[in-house]
Design a protein around this motif. Structure first.
Motif, PDB file in Angstrom:
ATOM      1  N   PRO A  69       0.933  -1.106  -0.004  1.00 32.74           N
ATOM      2  CA  PRO A  69       0.007  -0.014   0.081  1.00 32.74           C
ATOM      3  C   PRO A  69       0.946   1.256   0.004  1.00 32.74           C
ATOM      4  O   PRO A  69       1.964   1.389   0.620  1.00 32.74           O
ATOM      5  N   LEU A  70       0.401   2.395  -0.657  1.00 30.43           N
ATOM      6  CA  LEU A  70       0.984   3.445  -0.574  1.00 30.43           C
ATOM      7  C   LEU A  70       0.927   4.345   0.696  1.00 30.43           C
ATOM      8  O   LEU A  70      -0.235   3.850   1.327  1.00 30.43           O
ATOM      9  N   MET A  71       1.733   4.935   1.145  1.00 26.04           N
ATOM     10  CA  MET A  71       1.634   5.774   2.491  1.00 26.04           C
ATOM     11  C   MET A  71       1.458   6.874   2.330  1.00 26.04           C
ATOM     12  O   MET A  71       1.709   7.751   1.470  1.00 26.04           O
ATOM     13  N   MET A  72       0.248   7.420   3.109  1.00 22.79           N
ATOM     14  CA  MET A  72      -0.114   8.975   3.418  1.00 22.79           C
ATOM     15  C   MET A  72       0.544   9.584   4.748  1.00 22.79           C
ATOM     16  O   MET A  72       0.423   8.962   5.440  1.00 22.79           O
ATOM     17  N   LYS A  73       1.042  10.874   4.393  1.00 27.55           N
ATOM     18  CA  LYS A  73       1.676  11.660   5.902  1.00 27.55           C
ATOM     19  C   LYS A  73       0.362  12.539   6.089  1.00 27.55           C
ATOM     20  O   LYS A  73      -0.207  13.159   5.167  1.00 27.55           O
ATOM     21  N   ILE A  74       0.215  12.203   7.429  1.00 27.20           N
ATOM     22  CA  ILE A  74      -0.927  13.214   8.090  1.00 27.20           C
ATOM     23  C   ILE A  74      -0.310  14.118   9.118  1.00 27.20           C
ATOM     24  O   ILE A  74       0.537  13.483   9.916  1.00 27.20           O
ATOM     25  N   LYS A  75      -0.246  15.419   9.069  1.00 29.15           N
ATOM     26  CA  LYS A  75       0.624  16.101  10.059  1.00 29.15           C
ATOM     27  C   LYS A  75      -0.468  16.581  11.318  1.00 29.15           C
ATOM     28  O   LYS A  75      -1.634  16.995  10.998  1.00 29.15           O
ATOM     29  N   GLY A  76       0.283  16.866  12.422  1.00 29.20           N
ATOM     30  CA  GLY A  76      -0.508  17.085  13.390  1.00 29.20           C
ATOM     31  C   GLY A  76       0.402  16.947  14.549  1.00 29.20           C
ATOM     32  O   GLY A  76       1.464  16.618  14.539  1.00 29.20           O
ATOM     33  N   ARG A  77      -0.177  17.395  15.758  1.00 30.44           N
ATOM     34  CA  ARG A  77       0.432  16.899  17.055  1.00 30.44           C
ATOM     35  C   ARG A  77       0.413  15.232  17.645  1.00 30.44           C
ATOM     36  O   ARG A  77      -0.633  14.877  17.703  1.00 30.44           O
ATOM     37  N   VAL A  78       1.816  14.920  17.512  1.00 34.37           N
ATOM     38  CA  VAL A  78       1.677  13.575  17.531  1.00 34.37           C
ATOM     39  C   VAL A  78       2.194  13.036  19.039  1.00 34.37           C
ATOM     40  O   VAL A  78       3.126  13.743  19.530  1.00 34.37           O
ATOM     41  N   GLU A  79       1.677  12.079  19.608  1.00 29.90           N
ATOM     42  CA  GLU A  79       2.090  11.464  21.129  1.00 29.90           C
ATOM     43  C   GLU A  79       2.236  10.010  20.943  1.00 29.90           C
ATOM     44  O   GLU A  79       1.337   9.169  20.406  1.00 29.90           O
ATOM     45  N   ALA A  80       3.226   9.370  21.540  1.00 28.38           N
ATOM     46  CA  ALA A  80       3.395   8.080  21.431  1.00 28.38           C
ATOM     47  C   ALA A  80       3.448   7.700  23.137  1.00 28.38           C
ATOM     48  O   ALA A  80       4.230   8.335  23.822  1.00 28.38           O
ATOM     49  N   PHE A  81       2.834   6.402  23.346  1.00 28.56           N
ATOM     50  CA  PHE A  81       2.810   5.898  24.678  1.00 28.56           C
ATOM     51  C   PHE A  81       2.618   4.578  24.777  1.00 28.56           C
ATOM     52  O   PHE A  81       2.210   3.856  23.848  1.00 28.56           O
TER      53      PHE A  81
END
Length: 83
Positions: A69-81
């Motif tokens: 699958p082709l990848m799409m970039k979505i921008k915003g505030r990212v949190e990983a936990f």
């Protein structure tokens, strides 16, 4: 009996689920992780970067010539936990 808690590895700034990627860290994937984008939890994230503020998700229909699958970039505030 006392339960021994395993030390969690630090959450990296950039992480990919693809084992071929240089940003893949198998130690992090031994634990369940979650990703929030703009305060909404996402379950379809393939790669993220906290400092640059984007996540990559797979396109539902479009494929590249190798069938991935082709990848799409979505921008915003990212949190990983860790969950």
């Amino acid at each position: 009996m006392t339960e021994v808690k395993k030390e969690l590895p630090p959450m990296p700034d950039r992480l990919s689920v693809d084992p071929r990627s240089p940003h893949h860290d198998a130690a992090v994937f031994e634990h369940e992780i979650g990703i929030r984008l703009n305060d909404k939890e996402r379950f379809d994230v393939e790669e993220y970067c906290i400092s640059e503020g984007w996540v990559m998700v797979a396109s539902p229909k479009t494929r590249d010539r190798k069938g991935r699958p082709l990848m799409m970039k979505i921008k915003g505030r990212v949190e990983a936990f860790y969950r």
